[in-house]
Design a protein around this motif. Structure first.
Motif, PDB file in Angstrom:
ATOM      1  N   LEU A 118       0.989  -1.222   0.023  1.00 37.19           N
ATOM      2  CA  LEU A 118       0.083  -0.116   0.063  1.00 37.19           C
ATOM      3  C   LEU A 118       0.839   1.226   0.041  1.00 37.19           C
ATOM      4  CD1 LEU A 118      -2.940   0.210  -0.216  1.00 37.19           C
ATOM      5  CD2 LEU A 118      -3.291   0.497   2.202  1.00 37.19           C
ATOM      6  N   VAL A 164       1.396   1.745  -3.512  1.00 34.66           N
ATOM      7  CA  VAL A 164       0.448   2.603  -3.995  1.00 34.66           C
ATOM      8  C   VAL A 164       0.145   3.974  -3.897  1.00 34.66           C
ATOM      9  CG1 VAL A 164      -2.232   2.754  -3.954  1.00 34.66           C
ATOM     10  CG2 VAL A 164      -0.931   0.290  -4.245  1.00 34.66           C
ATOM     11  N   THR A 201      -7.722   3.589 -11.378  1.00 35.98           N
ATOM     12  CA  THR A 201      -7.563   2.629 -10.199  1.00 35.98           C
ATOM     13  C   THR A 201      -7.166   1.186 -10.781  1.00 35.98           C
ATOM     14  OG1 THR A 201     -10.123   2.012 -10.719  1.00 35.98           O
ATOM     15  CG2 THR A 201      -9.418   3.804  -9.038  1.00 35.98           C
ATOM     16  N   LEU A 225      -3.433   1.681 -10.187  1.00 38.05           N
ATOM     17  CA  LEU A 225      -3.014   1.365  -8.665  1.00 38.05           C
ATOM     18  C   LEU A 225      -2.963  -0.301  -8.472  1.00 38.05           C
ATOM     19  CD1 LEU A 225      -5.151   4.060  -7.099  1.00 38.05           C
ATOM     20  CD2 LEU A 225      -2.849   4.365  -7.708  1.00 38.05           C
ATOM     21  N   ASP A 226      -4.348  -0.805  -9.010  1.00 35.87           N
ATOM     22  CA  ASP A 226      -4.336  -2.379  -8.751  1.00 35.87           C
ATOM     23  C   ASP A 226      -3.273  -2.997  -9.065  1.00 35.87           C
ATOM     24  OD1 ASP A 226      -6.453  -4.285  -7.441  1.00 35.87           O
ATOM     25  OD2 ASP A 226      -6.022  -5.139  -9.417  1.00 35.87           O
ATOM     26  N   MET A 229      -7.173  -5.192  -5.008  1.00 34.72           N
ATOM     27  CA  MET A 229      -7.674  -4.242  -4.026  1.00 34.72           C
ATOM     28  C   MET A 229      -9.201  -3.963  -3.942  1.00 34.72           C
ATOM     29  SD  MET A 229      -4.525  -1.258  -3.423  1.00 34.72           S
ATOM     30  CE  MET A 229      -4.653  -0.818  -4.947  1.00 34.72           C
ATOM     31  N   MET A 286     -11.568  -0.765  -4.373  1.00 31.75           N
ATOM     32  CA  MET A 286     -11.549   0.611  -4.849  1.00 31.75           C
ATOM     33  C   MET A 286     -12.808   1.362  -4.303  1.00 31.75           C
ATOM     34  SD  MET A 286      -8.535   0.748  -5.869  1.00 31.75           S
ATOM     35  CE  MET A 286      -7.054   0.223  -6.699  1.00 31.75           C
ATOM     36  N   PRO A 306     -11.533  -2.489  -9.426  1.00 26.99           N
ATOM     37  CA  PRO A 306     -10.816  -1.621 -10.172  1.00 26.99           C
ATOM     38  C   PRO A 306     -11.248  -1.465 -11.567  1.00 26.99           C
ATOM     39  CG  PRO A 306      -9.554  -3.497  -8.900  1.00 26.99           C
ATOM     40  CD  PRO A 306     -11.146  -3.765  -9.101  1.00 26.99           C
ATOM     41  N   THR A 310      -8.616   2.121  -0.539  1.00 28.61           N
ATOM     42  CA  THR A 310      -7.595   1.022  -0.972  1.00 28.61           C
ATOM     43  C   THR A 310      -7.621  -0.019  -0.108  1.00 28.61           C
ATOM     44  OG1 THR A 310      -5.950   2.123  -0.460  1.00 28.61           O
ATOM     45  CG2 THR A 310      -6.477   2.427  -2.631  1.00 28.61           C
ATOM     46  N   ILE A 314      -6.706  -3.782   0.914  1.00 32.37           N
ATOM     47  CA  ILE A 314      -5.887  -4.707   0.346  1.00 32.37           C
ATOM     48  C   ILE A 314      -5.583  -5.825   1.405  1.00 32.37           C
ATOM     49  CG2 ILE A 314      -3.603  -3.551   1.142  1.00 32.37           C
ATOM     50  CD1 ILE A 314      -2.353  -4.460  -1.363  1.00 32.37           C
ATOM     51  N   CYS A 325      -6.745  -1.164   5.192  1.00 29.61           N
ATOM     52  CA  CYS A 325      -7.118   0.031   4.100  1.00 29.61           C
ATOM     53  C   CYS A 325      -6.728   1.454   4.686  1.00 29.61           C
ATOM     54  CB  CYS A 325      -8.760  -0.110   4.250  1.00 29.61           C
ATOM     55  SG  CYS A 325      -9.650   0.976   3.082  1.00 29.61           S
ATOM     56  N   THR A 334      -7.878   5.624   3.203  1.00 28.10           N
ATOM     57  CA  THR A 334      -8.457   6.511   2.414  1.00 28.10           C
ATOM     58  C   THR A 334      -7.687   7.571   2.019  1.00 28.10           C
ATOM     59  OG1 THR A 334     -10.727   5.560   3.172  1.00 28.10           O
ATOM     60  CG2 THR A 334     -10.700   7.619   1.804  1.00 28.10           C
TER      61      THR A 334
END
Length: 260
Positions: free
Chosen positions: A24, A27, A37, A40-41, A67, A69, A80, A93, A95, A107, A109
């Protein structure tokens, strides 16, 4: 059934939680307007795989991503996609990384660029509520003490608590007993014992607490489409103490002054 972990299992839980935390953190480096997204994933998936782990959410019950989203009004379990982050968005996010048969879950935010101060206050309160829940997670207390701490903190500040989704135990499985709600009465629920591993995860709304599930069967959003925030840590109770296994430190390093 609640599975109490041995000291040897806790070593593996720490390693899995650290992998999720580091993923994370990678990310976090990319959170900005213009990023999808899906991107990011992909970064999270690659990092977990490159470090010997398995993205536990990927394929779980048919879930298509590494993840969850959670953009703006999405509470949990968003897919995602090709959605491109915009200035003023927030994105949760969520994960889960599996390593050597054990799972770490967390997680965060993130604000995307300049965000409405009222939305930032929602995020800060939700994160603070996570730590209020952790403070109440003490050997000999009960799950209801955690739930009540989260609920009381958020509702006193004018926010609402999602009731249909909750935290959980964790270990060899991503979701184990007991459930850990974000609302409830003190002194009720399962006893908190040494060897428990729990995920506390406040999901807090700016408007109504009511939610809807989208036609994909997964994406949960606020009914009134007002923002929702979500933060989560994996914890272990051992030797009479509560240890936070996941960490936001890698996120803090990545965001610098933008960290909230």
């Amino acid at each position: 059934m609640i599975y109490l972990k041995t000291p040897e299992e806790l070593v593996k839980m720490r390693a899995a939680a650290d992998l999720a935390s580091r993923a994370l953190g990678e990310v976090a480096k990319l959170i900005a307007p213009g990023v999808t997204t899906n991107k990011l994933d992909a970064v999270a998936r690659e990092y977990i795989l490159d470090n010997g782990g398995r993205p536990a959410c990927l394929g779980y019950g048919g879930f298509p991503g590494t993840m969850c989203m959670e953009v703006n009004e999405v509470v949990v379990h968003g897919f995602p996609s090709s959605y491109t982050l915009r200035e003023g968005d927030i994105i949760g996010t969520d994960i889960v990384a599996e390593l050597d048969g054990y799972n770490g879950d967390m997680c965060y935010t993130f604000p995307v660029g300049e965000v409405d101060p009222k939305v930032l206050d929602l995020c800060r309160t939700t994160k603070e509520a996570l730590y209020k829940g952790i403070e109440a997670c003490v050997e000999g207390k009960r799950i209801g003490d955690i739930a009540n701490a989260v609920q009381t903190y958020c509702e006193k500040r004018g926010y609402t608590v999602v009731r249909e989704m909750c935290g959980h135990g964790i270990g060899r499985k991503m979701h184990e007993d007991p459930e850990v709600p974000n609302y409830g009465r003190r002194g009720v629920g399962p006893l908190i014992k040494n060897g428990m591993c729990l995920c506390i995860e406040p999901m807090i709304n700016m408007g109504s607490r009511n939610i809807v599930i989208e036609p994909d069967g997964w994406t949960c959003r606020t009914r009134d489409r007002k923002p929702s925030a979500h933060y989560e840590h994996t914890l272990a109770i051992h030797d009479g103490e509560t240890e936070i296994l996941t960490t936001f430190d890698y996120i803090r390093e990545a965001l610098g002054e933008a960290y909230i």
